[in-house]
Design a protein around this motif. Sequence first.
Motif, mmCIF file in Angstrom:
data_model
loop_
_atom_site.group_PDB
_atom_site.id
_atom_site.type_symbol
_atom_site.label_atom_id
_atom_site.label_comp_id
_atom_site.label_asym_id
_atom_site.label_seq_id
_atom_site.Cartn_x
_atom_site.Cartn_y
_atom_site.Cartn_z
ATOM 1 N N GLN A 167 -0.224 -4.547 4.677
ATOM 2 C CA GLN A 167 -1.235 -3.730 4.001
ATOM 3 C C GLN A 167 -1.819 -4.430 2.780
ATOM 4 O O GLN A 167 -2.611 -3.839 2.060
ATOM 5 N N LEU A 168 -1.386 -5.667 2.538
ATOM 6 C CA LEU A 168 -1.841 -6.393 1.347
ATOM 7 C C LEU A 168 -2.747 -7.548 1.743
ATOM 8 O O LEU A 168 -2.614 -8.120 2.824
ATOM 9 N N GLY A 218 5.336 -0.179 8.570
ATOM 10 C CA GLY A 218 4.073 -0.208 7.861
ATOM 11 C C GLY A 218 2.875 -0.343 8.782
ATOM 12 O O GLY A 218 1.748 -0.440 8.339
ATOM 13 N N THR A 230 9.003 -3.365 1.918
ATOM 14 C CA THR A 230 7.850 -3.154 1.042
ATOM 15 C C THR A 230 7.809 -4.286 0.016
ATOM 16 O O THR A 230 8.753 -5.067 -0.103
ATOM 17 N N LYS A 268 1.145 -1.572 -6.038
ATOM 18 C CA LYS A 268 1.350 -1.915 -4.628
ATOM 19 C C LYS A 268 2.832 -1.976 -4.256
ATOM 20 O O LYS A 268 3.172 -2.502 -3.192
ATOM 21 N N GLN A 326 -4.191 2.559 2.093
ATOM 22 C CA GLN A 326 -2.999 3.200 1.540
ATOM 23 C C GLN A 326 -2.217 3.781 2.691
ATOM 24 O O GLN A 326 -2.784 4.132 3.709
ATOM 25 N N ARG A 327 -0.925 3.891 2.503
ATOM 26 C CA ARG A 327 -0.115 4.470 3.579
ATOM 27 C C ARG A 327 -0.301 5.971 3.599
ATOM 28 O O ARG A 327 -0.376 6.597 2.573
ATOM 29 N N SER A 340 3.721 -0.809 -0.777
ATOM 30 C CA SER A 340 2.941 -1.309 0.356
ATOM 31 C C SER A 340 3.751 -2.329 1.138
ATOM 32 O O SER A 340 4.525 -3.091 0.568
ATOM 33 N N TYR A 341 3.530 -2.333 2.449
ATOM 34 C CA TYR A 341 4.141 -3.369 3.289
ATOM 35 C C TYR A 341 3.217 -4.598 3.299
ATOM 36 O O TYR A 341 2.009 -4.458 3.072
#
Lengths: 253, 318
Positions: free
Chosen positions: A149-150, B280, A106, A142, B317-318, A145-146
Motif C-alpha cells: 500500500q506504500l 494487505g 505492516t 503510515k 487506505q485500508r 500500512s502494508y
Amino acid sequence: MTSMVEAQGIRKSFGSVEVLKNISFTVERGEVVCLLGPSGSGKSTLLRCINHLEKVDAGILKVDGDLVGYAPHGDHLREMRDKEIGLKRSEIGMVFQRFDLFKNMTALQNVAAGPVHVKGVDRRTATENARKLLAQVGLADKADSYPTQLSGGQQQRVAIARALAMSPKLMLFDEPTSALDPELVGEVLKVMRSLAEQGMTMVVVTHEIAFAREVADRVVFMDGGVIVESGPPSEVIDAPRHERTRAFLARVG
Amino acid sequence: MSTDRDPQTMRVVTPRRYGEVIAGIILALILASLATALMSNDQLDIEAIPRYIFSPVILDGVVQTLLLTALSMLIGLVLGLASAILRVSNNRVLAAVAWFYVWFFRGTPVLVQLIFWFNLGVLFQNITIGVPFGPTLFSIETNDLITPLTAALLGLGLNEGAYMSEVVRGGVLSVDGGQIEAARALGMSKGKTLRVVVLPQALRIIIPPTGNELIGLLKTTSLASVISFTELVGASSRIYSANLKVLELLVVVSIWYLAITSVLSVGQYYLERRLAAGSGLQSAPTLGQVIRDGILGRRARSLRGSAHNNPGTGEEQR
C-alpha cells in the motif's frame, strides 16, 4: 582508534569472473563514503561483502575492529557459525535497491522486527521505538500500512527505519534510489542526508552524482573490480585524474 | 457524423446472448430426459436412497471416513512441513533423506502402500525399539500393532506427507529472495527467517493446493475399505452385498462425499479470505457475492479490475 571498515586484499569471483581484484579500502568513523562506478564494476559486491551477504574468497575485512563472517584458525580463516555472523550483522544496517520489506508485516511491524526477533527486545518497547523511527523518516501516518500500500519512496524510507531500529554502527546503502520513480528520489535522499548530518557512518553505492558531491566525505570510483581513484568529491567528481573516471562521469553526469 | 442528442443520454446496452439461451434450452431438455429415464427405470429403487442415507451403518461409515481423513491429513501436514524444511536446509544428508521420502512415497500407488502396511506382519513378526545392535527397549507383535486403522493411517499419512512436502516447498520457494536477504542482514538466523518471514507468506500460497489435497484425501480414504477398514464405501458395500442394491448405495455414498467436499470448499474459501485480509491485499468478496456474480458473469470482470490495486500513489487506505 580503529577504522569502522578496514578491507585489505579482498578478492571475490563468481565462477571464472573475478569481480573484486585485490581491493583495499577503509571507512573512518562518521565518514560518508560513496561508491561510484559503471554496472559490473564490483561496487555492490564490495558493499555486500562488508556484512558477509557475499563471502569473500580471500582477504581481511574488519568492521569496528572485528572480522566479519570469518574467524582466524591457524594460518587461514574459517567461516563463523550462523549465530555469530548474525550477531555481527545486527550491528550493520543495510538498505537494498528493491526495498525488500517483509510483505507479511505492516510498516510498524517491519521496523520492530529486528529488535524483537534478533535482539529479543519486548514487543511494546520495540513498537514504541519503531513509531519514533517512522516519524523520523516522515511516515508516522503510515504505521499500519502494508508494503503493497506504500509508494516506492515510502517503502524505502520504511526500509531505512527498519535498519536504524537496530542502532547500527554502520549503514550500507545498495543503490537505494535506483528502483524509484524520479519524483520519489528526493524524499529518500533527504532522509539519508539528515542521517549523514547526525554523524552516521555510511557506505553508499549510488548513481546520484549530485548527492555524492554534496554529502560524501569521500568518493571511491571503481571499474573492472579495482578502485580507480578515491578522494574528496571536489577531486574525484570535479577534477578526476583518470580517463576512466572522466568517461563515466561524462556518461552519467 | 453528428447527432443532436446529448452524448450523456446515449446509454451503452449489452446485446442479448442468444448462445446462452440456446445452450440453456438444450441443457434443460437433456436433464429432463435423463431424470425421466431414471425415474421410470424399475431397476433403480429411488425410495431406497433416502432410506439408507441416514442409516446407522452409513452414518458410522461417514464418521470413520472423516476420522481417517483428519488423522491422515494431520500426519501428512507434519511430515510435509518437516520434509519440505529439510529439503531446503543446509544439511545435505537430511535433505537427501527428505528427497528420497518424497520420491518413494509419491512414486508408488497408495493402494500398494496400504496393502503393504496391512501385511507388515508377514515381513516382521515383531516390532522392536532399541539401540541398533544393542539392548531392546520395547517390543510388540506386529499383528497387535497393525490394525486396519493403523495400517490405513500409515499408508495414507505417509503418502499424503510426500505430496504435502511438495506443496509446502513450492510455497517456501515462492517467497522472494530479497526479503530473505533483508532478514539475514538484520541478523536473523536461518530458522528465524523461515519462521518470521518465509512461512507466514508461504501459507497463503500453500492453502489452495492443501484444500485440493484434503479433498483428494477424503476420497482416497475409500481405498482403506480394501484392507477391511469400514469407512463410507466399506459400510455401503456391507449393505449392498446383502441386499444387492449396489447403485442405490453408490448414490448414497456419492451424496455424502459431495456434501462433505462442499463444506470443505466453503471452509477453504473463508480461510483464504482471512489470509488475504492479513496480507494487505484487497479483501475478497463474501461467498454469497461470488455465487451471485458467478451466475451473472461479473466475477471475471471484477477480478481483473482489482488486480490493479495500484501501489504507485500510496494514497490508498485500508
